[in-house]
Write a protein that holds these residues in place. Sequence first.
Motif, PDB file in Angstrom:
ATOM      1  N   GLN A 131       0.807  -1.302   0.038  1.00 32.93           N
ATOM      2  CA  GLN A 131       0.070  -0.002  -0.059  1.00 32.93           C
ATOM      3  C   GLN A 131       0.880   1.359   0.169  1.00 32.93           C
ATOM      4  O   GLN A 131       0.572   2.248  -0.473  1.00 32.93           O
ATOM      5  N   LEU A 132       1.944   1.341   0.798  1.00 29.50           N
ATOM      6  CA  LEU A 132       2.589   2.582   1.027  1.00 29.50           C
ATOM      7  C   LEU A 132       4.248   2.314   0.608  1.00 29.50           C
ATOM      8  O   LEU A 132       4.685   1.239   0.776  1.00 29.50           O
ATOM      9  N   ASP A 133       4.641   3.278  -0.092  1.00 23.54           N
ATOM     10  CA  ASP A 133       6.185   3.347  -0.220  1.00 23.54           C
ATOM     11  C   ASP A 133       7.109   3.740   0.918  1.00 23.54           C
ATOM     12  O   ASP A 133       6.255   3.979   2.061  1.00 23.54           O
ATOM     13  N   LYS A 134       8.137   3.864   0.777  1.00 22.17           N
ATOM     14  CA  LYS A 134       9.305   4.006   1.713  1.00 22.17           C
ATOM     15  C   LYS A 134       8.987   5.499   2.509  1.00 22.17           C
ATOM     16  O   LYS A 134       8.810   5.681   3.594  1.00 22.17           O
ATOM     17  N   LYS A 135       8.458   6.445   1.797  1.00 21.40           N
ATOM     18  CA  LYS A 135       8.302   7.907   2.035  1.00 21.40           C
ATOM     19  C   LYS A 135       7.229   7.891   2.988  1.00 21.40           C
ATOM     20  O   LYS A 135       7.070   8.500   3.990  1.00 21.40           O
ATOM     21  N   GLN A 136       5.983   7.144   2.502  1.00 17.22           N
ATOM     22  CA  GLN A 136       4.839   7.132   3.034  1.00 17.22           C
ATOM     23  C   GLN A 136       4.886   6.420   4.512  1.00 17.22           C
ATOM     24  O   GLN A 136       4.267   6.773   5.472  1.00 17.22           O
ATOM     25  N   ARG A 137       5.595   5.304   4.374  1.00 21.71           N
ATOM     26  CA  ARG A 137       5.829   4.456   5.910  1.00 21.71           C
ATOM     27  C   ARG A 137       6.661   5.374   6.761  1.00 21.71           C
ATOM     28  O   ARG A 137       6.156   5.404   7.755  1.00 21.71           O
ATOM     29  N   ILE A 138       7.727   6.102   6.262  1.00 19.86           N
ATOM     30  CA  ILE A 138       8.128   7.115   7.022  1.00 19.86           C
ATOM     31  C   ILE A 138       7.372   7.989   7.794  1.00 19.86           C
ATOM     32  O   ILE A 138       7.131   8.186   8.918  1.00 19.86           O
ATOM     33  N   GLU A 139       6.601   8.696   6.840  1.00 18.04           N
ATOM     34  CA  GLU A 139       5.453   9.529   7.231  1.00 18.04           C
ATOM     35  C   GLU A 139       4.435   9.168   8.293  1.00 18.04           C
ATOM     36  O   GLU A 139       4.173   9.874   9.232  1.00 18.04           O
ATOM     37  N   LEU A 140       3.915   7.924   7.995  1.00 17.40           N
ATOM     38  CA  LEU A 140       3.204   7.169   8.992  1.00 17.40           C
ATOM     39  C   LEU A 140       3.705   6.906  10.225  1.00 17.40           C
ATOM     40  O   LEU A 140       3.071   7.079  11.307  1.00 17.40           O
ATOM     41  N   GLY A 141       5.008   6.544  10.340  1.00 10.83           N
ATOM     42  CA  GLY A 141       5.627   6.332  11.638  1.00 10.83           C
ATOM     43  C   GLY A 141       5.904   7.786  12.200  1.00 10.83           C
ATOM     44  O   GLY A 141       5.616   7.705  13.520  1.00 10.83           O
ATOM     45  N   VAL A 142       5.933   8.983  11.539  1.00 11.62           N
ATOM     46  CA  VAL A 142       6.176   9.922  12.294  1.00 11.62           C
ATOM     47  C   VAL A 142       4.669  10.389  12.822  1.00 11.62           C
ATOM     48  O   VAL A 142       4.522  10.800  14.186  1.00 11.62           O
ATOM     49  N   SER A 143       3.505  10.072  12.052  1.00 10.05           N
ATOM     50  CA  SER A 143       2.317  10.263  12.527  1.00 10.05           C
ATOM     51  C   SER A 143       2.136   9.686  13.957  1.00 10.05           C
ATOM     52  O   SER A 143       1.543  10.172  15.030  1.00 10.05           O
ATOM     53  N   VAL A 144       2.382   8.294  13.756  1.00 10.42           N
ATOM     54  CA  VAL A 144       1.945   7.461  15.001  1.00 10.42           C
ATOM     55  C   VAL A 144       2.869   7.910  16.314  1.00 10.42           C
ATOM     56  O   VAL A 144       2.385   8.149  17.486  1.00 10.42           O
ATOM     57  N   ALA A 145       4.244   8.228  15.972  1.00  8.72           N
ATOM     58  CA  ALA A 145       5.192   8.586  17.067  1.00  8.72           C
ATOM     59  C   ALA A 145       4.827   9.834  17.805  1.00  8.72           C
ATOM     60  O   ALA A 145       4.707  10.027  18.935  1.00  8.72           O
ATOM     61  N   THR A 146       4.375  10.887  16.867  1.00 14.78           N
ATOM     62  CA  THR A 146       4.074  12.268  17.478  1.00 14.78           C
ATOM     63  C   THR A 146       2.642  12.057  18.128  1.00 14.78           C
ATOM     64  O   THR A 146       2.453  13.094  19.012  1.00 14.78           O
ATOM     65  N   ALA A 147       1.862  11.163  18.159  1.00 18.86           N
ATOM     66  CA  ALA A 147       0.633  11.207  18.553  1.00 18.86           C
ATOM     67  C   ALA A 147       0.649  10.979  20.017  1.00 18.86           C
ATOM     68  O   ALA A 147      -0.102  11.626  20.817  1.00 18.86           O
ATOM     69  N   SER A 148       1.713  10.489  20.719  1.00 17.17           N
ATOM     70  CA  SER A 148       1.750  10.003  22.143  1.00 17.17           C
ATOM     71  C   SER A 148       2.391  11.388  22.783  1.00 17.17           C
ATOM     72  O   SER A 148       2.187  11.428  24.096  1.00 17.17           O
ATOM     73  N   VAL A 149       2.894  12.474  22.056  1.00 20.24           N
ATOM     74  CA  VAL A 149       3.613  13.516  22.864  1.00 20.24           C
ATOM     75  C   VAL A 149       2.668  14.144  23.709  1.00 20.24           C
ATOM     76  O   VAL A 149       2.983  14.450  24.959  1.00 20.24           O
ATOM     77  N   TYR A 150       1.463  14.759  23.157  1.00 17.27           N
ATOM     78  CA  TYR A 150       0.526  15.499  24.016  1.00 17.27           C
ATOM     79  C   TYR A 150       0.138  14.914  25.094  1.00 17.27           C
ATOM     80  O   TYR A 150       0.167  15.298  26.355  1.00 17.27           O
ATOM     81  N   PRO A 151      -0.663  13.630  24.958  1.00 15.06           N
ATOM     82  CA  PRO A 151      -0.944  13.167  26.156  1.00 15.06           C
ATOM     83  C   PRO A 151       0.020  12.663  27.323  1.00 15.06           C
ATOM     84  O   PRO A 151      -0.056  12.645  28.308  1.00 15.06           O
ATOM     85  N   THR A 152       1.287  12.196  26.696  1.00 16.12           N
ATOM     86  CA  THR A 152       2.259  12.032  27.622  1.00 16.12           C
ATOM     87  C   THR A 152       2.581  13.070  28.418  1.00 16.12           C
ATOM     88  O   THR A 152       2.777  13.045  29.644  1.00 16.12           O
ATOM     89  N   ILE A 153       2.706  14.271  28.017  1.00 16.12           N
ATOM     90  CA  ILE A 153       3.119  15.511  28.712  1.00 16.12           C
ATOM     91  C   ILE A 153       1.929  16.068  29.709  1.00 16.12           C
ATOM     92  O   ILE A 153       2.310  16.080  30.833  1.00 16.12           O
ATOM     93  N   LYS A 154       0.812  15.778  29.179  1.00 19.74           N
ATOM     94  CA  LYS A 154      -0.259  16.083  30.040  1.00 19.74           C
ATOM     95  C   LYS A 154      -0.351  14.968  31.425  1.00 19.74           C
ATOM     96  O   LYS A 154      -0.533  15.429  32.328  1.00 19.74           O
ATOM     97  N   ARG A 155      -0.094  13.727  30.957  1.00 23.12           N
ATOM     98  CA  ARG A 155      -0.221  12.710  32.352  1.00 23.12           C
ATOM     99  C   ARG A 155       0.997  13.162  33.136  1.00 23.12           C
ATOM    100  O   ARG A 155       1.007  13.020  34.306  1.00 23.12           O
TER     101      ARG A 155
END
Length: 172
Positions: A131-155
Motif C-alpha cells: 500500500q505504501l512506499d518508503k516515504k509514506q511509511r516514514i511519514e506514517l511512523g512520524v504520525s504515530v510517534a508524535t500522537a503520544s507526545v501531547y497526552p504523555t506531557i499531560k499525564r
Amino acid sequence: MTEQQQLQEMDAFSKKYRYDMEYLKEFLRSSPEGFEKFVQFQPLSMHREFLPLEVFWVSKLAAMQVADCGACLQLNVRMALEANVAPQLVKACIQGGSNLPEPLKDIFDFATALASYKNIDPLLDQRISEQLDKKQRIELGVSVATASVYPTIKRAMGHTQSCSLIEIEFEA
C-alpha cells in the motif's frame, strides 16, 4: 513571539477546538525555553506530504486511541473532520476500525501495533508495503510517534482525566 502572544494563540485554539490548553500554558510559564523547543516540534506532529489524507488521519486516530482516551483524541477527531475526512471513517476509527474499508483497516491495525510497541504481523507488514512506499511509511511512523507526545506531557504534569465519550460531529 512574546509569552502574552503565545497565551492568546492558545486561547484562540482552545476556543476553536473546545480543548483545554491549561497544561500547555503551565508548560510555557514553567519553562519558556522548553516550551519554545516544544513549539518547534509541533509542526512535525501534523506533517503530511506523501500520505493520502485518510491514511494520515486513520493512523493518527488509531495511535491517539492507544495514547489517550479523552481530550486529545477528541481534539484529533475535530481536526480530522475539519480536514474533510468523512465522518463515517472517523466514526469507524473510534469504534475500533472494524468497519473501515480493508486497506484502511490495515492502516488502523498497523498504526495501533506501532503505537502499542507490538510485533507487526508479517502478513500485515506485507500488505502495508504493498500500500505504501518508503516515504509514506516514514511519514506514517512520524504520525504515530508524535500522537503520544501531547497526552504523555499531560499525564506527566498531572493533567489526567478519565475516559470520555468521543463526539463525532458532522461540522468541524
